[in-house]
Design a protein around this motif. Structure first.
Motif, PDB file in Angstrom:
ATOM      1  N   PRO A   1       0.912  -1.206  -0.013  1.00 27.79           N
ATOM      2  CA  PRO A   1       0.113  -0.264  -0.129  1.00 27.79           C
ATOM      3  C   PRO A   1       0.983   1.355  -0.033  1.00 27.79           C
TER       4      PRO A   1
ATOM      5  N   GLU B   1       5.174   1.921   2.857  1.00 24.39           N
ATOM      6  CA  GLU B   1       5.501   0.574   3.721  1.00 24.39           C
ATOM      7  C   GLU B   1       3.946   0.259   5.357  1.00 24.39           C
TER       8      GLU B   1
ATOM      9  N   GLU C   1      -3.708 -11.903   2.766  1.00 25.00           N
ATOM     10  CA  GLU C   1      -1.906 -11.584   2.455  1.00 25.00           C
ATOM     11  C   GLU C   1      -1.689 -10.330   3.695  1.00 25.00           C
TER      12      GLU C   1
HETATM   13  N1  LIG Z   1       7.228  -4.101   3.010  1.00 21.89           N
HETATM   14  C1  LIG Z   1       6.081  -4.059   2.179  1.00 21.89           C
HETATM   15  C2  LIG Z   1       5.337  -4.641   0.789  1.00 21.89           C
HETATM   16  C3  LIG Z   1       4.734  -4.568  -0.247  1.00 21.89           C
HETATM   17  C4  LIG Z   1       4.206  -5.000  -1.283  1.00 21.89           C
HETATM   18  O1  LIG Z   1       5.499  -6.307  -1.900  1.00 21.89           O
HETATM   19  N2  LIG Z   1       3.492  -5.325  -1.646  1.00 21.89           N
HETATM   20  C5  LIG Z   1       2.933  -6.166  -2.767  1.00 21.89           C
HETATM   21  C6  LIG Z   1       1.748  -6.710  -2.167  1.00 21.89           C
HETATM   22  S1  LIG Z   1       1.299  -7.715  -1.565  1.00 21.89           S
HETATM   23  C7  LIG Z   1       3.009  -5.714  -4.029  1.00 21.89           C
HETATM   24  O2  LIG Z   1       2.516  -4.498  -4.491  1.00 21.89           O
HETATM   25  N3  LIG Z   1       4.034  -6.199  -4.994  1.00 21.89           N
HETATM   26  C8  LIG Z   1       3.983  -5.478  -6.316  1.00 21.89           C
HETATM   27  C9  LIG Z   1       5.102  -5.674  -7.353  1.00 21.89           C
HETATM   28  O3  LIG Z   1       5.636  -6.158  -6.411  1.00 21.89           O
HETATM   29  O4  LIG Z   1       5.350  -5.549  -8.255  1.00 21.89           O
HETATM   30  C10 LIG Z   1       5.098  -3.477   2.889  1.00 21.89           C
HETATM   31  O5  LIG Z   1       4.553  -4.293   4.166  1.00 21.89           O
HETATM   32  O6  LIG Z   1       4.236  -2.421   2.142  1.00 21.89           O
END
Ligand SMILES: N[C@@H](CCC(=O)N[C@@H](CS)C(=O)NCC(=O)O)C(=O)O
Length: 215
Positions: free
Chosen positions: A58, A69, A214
């Motif tokens: 997000p 974060e 998730e």
């Molecule tokens: N450590 C970050 C992780 C965020 C994250 O990895 N989000 C994933 C969705 S679960 C995302 O947006 N993935 C898209 C990508 O990597 O392109 C947080 O907690 O905000």
């Protein structure tokens, strides 16, 4: 104060959607929730990268300023909107310290173990990078960690005591996600009871049912 949350279904952003619902902010006219299509790569557009250089959800825009974060967003929501609603402990209370300790622990320490277990055995990761002994060690450490959470919950229904708080959402969402990754909670009866109470909350049902999980 205007809030715009960039989220995606079944993602790290879902706990934030849940927190907005618990706080009653999701239905306010100055709150927007914008769902991005991660498969289509909307999180990598130039406009979005200008808000969040990591290109992930997000991101919460607070009066136009981005905050990213999940843990930082959740702790900020608690500070700014939770205290006045009795859903986050006031500064300078012992409960605030408990809330910061457990919520940071779950994202940093427990979250690290989830990632080790995931990257060393997940079918989504190149099998050449798999490492069965490391995966087994991470699973064992997570079980021990859940044992410590279980002991904390032995004499209180919620993390901070008698009442639900956003700290429960933060910690329970990550623990729930770990169960989806194959970490059992069966041996930890207080954790089980607490997760069931958490999942019975109307805001949980509104946010998560049908949306998957998730953290
Ligand atoms: N450590 C970050 C992780 C965020 C994250 O990895 N989000 C994933 C969705 S679960 C995302 O947006 N993935 C898209 C990508 O990597 O392109 C947080 O907690 O905000």
């Amino acid at each position: 104060m205007s809030l715009t949350l960039f989220a995606a279904p079944m993602s790290s952003a879902t706990p934030v959607v849940h927190a907005l619902a618990e706080l009653g902010l999701d239905t306010r006219p100055d709150t927007d929730i914008v769902m991005l299509d991660l498969q289509a790569g909307e999180q990598k557009s130039a406009d979005y990268l200008a808000l969040n250089p990591h290109g992930v959800v997000p991101t919460l825009l607070v009066d136009g300023t981005p905050l990213y974060e999940t843990l930082a967003i959740m702790q900020w929501l608690g500070d700014r909107h939770g205290v006045e609603r009795g859903l986050w402990p006031a500064a300078d209370t012992p409960e605030r310290l408990v809330a910061l300790s457990w919520t940071t622990w779950v994202y940093v320490s427990y979250g690290m173990l989830i990632n080790v277990a995931k990257f060393t055995q997940s079918p989504d990761v190149d099998p050449a990078l798999h490492h069965a002994p490391l995966a087994a060690d991470a699973m064992q450490r997570m079980d021990a960690a859940l044992g410590r959470l279980d002991a904390h919950l032995a004499d209180r229904p919620w993390l901070l005591g008698a009442d639900y708080s956003l700290a429960d959402t933060i910690v329970a969402c990550v623990v729930t996600y770990s169960t989806y990754c194959g970490v059992p909670v069966d041996g930890h009866h207080n954790v089980q009871r607490w997760l069931q109470a958490f999942q019975s909350r109307p805001a949980y049902r509104k946010t998560w049912e049908g949306a998957g999980a998730e953290a």
